[in-house]
Motif scaffolding. Structure first.
Motif, short mmCIF file in Angstrom:
data_model
loop_
_atom_site.label_atom_id
_atom_site.label_comp_id
_atom_site.label_asym_id
_atom_site.label_seq_id
_atom_site.Cartn_x
_atom_site.Cartn_y
_atom_site.Cartn_z
N THR A 2 43.70 38.95 36.25
CA THR A 2 43.40 39.21 37.66
C THR A 2 44.60 38.55 38.45
O THR A 2 45.02 37.67 38.38
N SER A 3 44.53 39.40 39.59
CA SER A 3 45.43 39.08 40.68
C SER A 3 44.75 38.21 41.60
O SER A 3 43.36 38.13 41.91
N ALA A 4 45.45 37.03 41.95
CA ALA A 4 44.91 35.80 42.76
C ALA A 4 44.60 36.46 44.17
O ALA A 4 43.82 35.91 45.12
N GLN A 7 39.28 38.94 44.31
CA GLN A 7 38.09 38.14 43.45
C GLN A 7 36.99 39.16 43.10
O GLN A 7 37.03 40.17 43.67
N ARG A 75 35.88 33.93 40.51
CA ARG A 75 37.41 34.11 40.23
C ARG A 75 37.64 35.32 39.38
O ARG A 75 38.68 36.36 39.83
N ASP A 76 36.72 35.82 38.55
CA ASP A 76 37.03 36.92 37.77
C ASP A 76 35.90 37.06 36.65
O ASP A 76 34.92 36.36 36.80
N ALA A 115 40.59 38.10 48.25
CA ALA A 115 40.41 36.53 48.19
C ALA A 115 39.80 36.51 49.67
O ALA A 115 40.51 36.71 50.65
#
Length: 167
Positions: A2-4, A7, A75-76, A115
């Motif tokens: 996952t890319s930060a 979300q 978060r994921d 995010a």
């Protein structure tokens, strides 16, 4: 992976079999605060939809007073599923047919959000309607058929024609 920058948002809706203050739903209502507290402290939890009452049972969805909504950001998918399938939440899932009608159409969907973005009920309704119409896509998908964060749609949502909320 996952890319930060993104979300995972999730929404699920359920149609009540009885009023929330009925004896039939007492165990469900009594479990709301502890289950929500578990979510609030779960690894990877970011946010959940709630009214001043601390849950979302009084937030309207699709203009139907018998539908209740649960919406959160994680978060994921790993964090979401770790929470969903253990502890009190798992116990509640096992009993859901006692409290909710079985619906034929999709009642849950996932999508990636930047995010910090907090999805609205209208956004969730749009995503769920899209899933019902088109099946899993990067715009709205399921745990079984998911898409990576890189495939996320922009947050500036354009509701596909004919899929707007009629509430």
């Amino acid at each position: 992976m996952t890319s930060a920058a993104y979300q995972l948002a999730q929404v699920n809706i359920a149609r009540l079999k009885a009023p929330l203050d009925s004896p039939q739903l007492k165990d469900f209502v009594d479990a709301l605060d502890p289950v929500n507290a578990d979510a609030d402290t779960a690894d990877g939890f970011v946010w959940r939809l709630q009214s001043e009452a601390g849950d979302a049972t009084d937030i309207p969805v699709f203009g139907d007073e018998w539908l209740i909504i649960n919406m959160s950001v994680w978060r994921d998918a790993n964090a979401l599923t770790a929470y969903m399938y253990q502890g009190r939440h798992r116990e509640m899932l096992a009993r859901r047919r006692e409290w909710f009608e079985k619906l034929q159409e999709a009642t849950a969907t996932l999508w990636w959000v930047p995010a910090g973005h907090r999805p609205t009920v209208a956004e969730a309704e749009s995503r769920l309607l899209h899933l019902r119409t088109h099946g899993p896509t990067p715009y709205a998908f399921t745990l079984r058929t998911s898409f990576p964060a890189q495939g996320a749609e922009p947050v500036a949502l354009e509701v596909p024609e004919g899929l707007g909320c009629s509430a």
